[in-house]
Motif scaffolding. Structure first.
Motif, PDB file in Angstrom:
ATOM      1  N   SER A  59      39.058  12.785  12.313  1.00 24.60           N
ATOM      2  CA  SER A  59      39.960  11.915  11.553  1.00 24.60           C
ATOM      3  C   SER A  59      41.302  12.593  11.324  1.00 24.60           C
ATOM      4  O   SER A  59      42.358  11.952  11.427  1.00 24.60           O
ATOM      5  N   LEU A  60      41.271  13.885  11.013  1.00 22.44           N
ATOM      6  CA  LEU A  60      42.504  14.632  10.823  1.00 22.44           C
ATOM      7  C   LEU A  60      43.328  14.641  12.106  1.00 22.44           C
ATOM      8  O   LEU A  60      44.543  14.434  12.083  1.00 22.44           O
ATOM      9  N   GLY A  64      46.333  12.033  11.977  1.00 25.09           N
ATOM     10  CA  GLY A  64      47.383  12.907  11.498  1.00 25.09           C
ATOM     11  C   GLY A  64      48.161  13.581  12.600  1.00 25.09           C
ATOM     12  O   GLY A  64      49.330  13.296  12.830  1.00 25.09           O
TER      13      GLY A  64
END
Length: 81
Positions: A59-60, A64
């Motif tokens: 997810s990071l 991101g």
């Protein structure tokens, strides 16, 4: 070899024209798009739900780092510094 006749230096390097993409831009763009798709696929899969640490790292990366890298890649190609 005359650079004026052939339009490039003897080493093979040719500076891109203002209206064309730089060397390797498309390859890097495709690479980061595939990484982004893999991250999204992992987060949405059952395997991603079974591994919370891997899901957090993915997810990071997916939400991101990869979008930030794609934004920097496109902006650098547009000439924004």
């Amino acid at each position: 070899m005359n650079a004026e006749d052939y339009g490039q230096h003897a080493s093979g390097y040719r500076r891109p024209e203002p209206d064309e993409l730089s060397r390797g831009f498309t390859v890097r763009l495709i690479l980061w798009a595939v990484v982004f798709a893999c991250c999204i696929g992992w987060v949405m899969s059952h395997t991603g739900c079974a591994h919370p640490i891997g899901n957090g790292i993915t997810s990071l990366m997916g939400f991101g780092f990869v979008p930030l890298r794609l934004l920097c890649l496109v902006l650098s190609e547009a000439g924004v510094e």
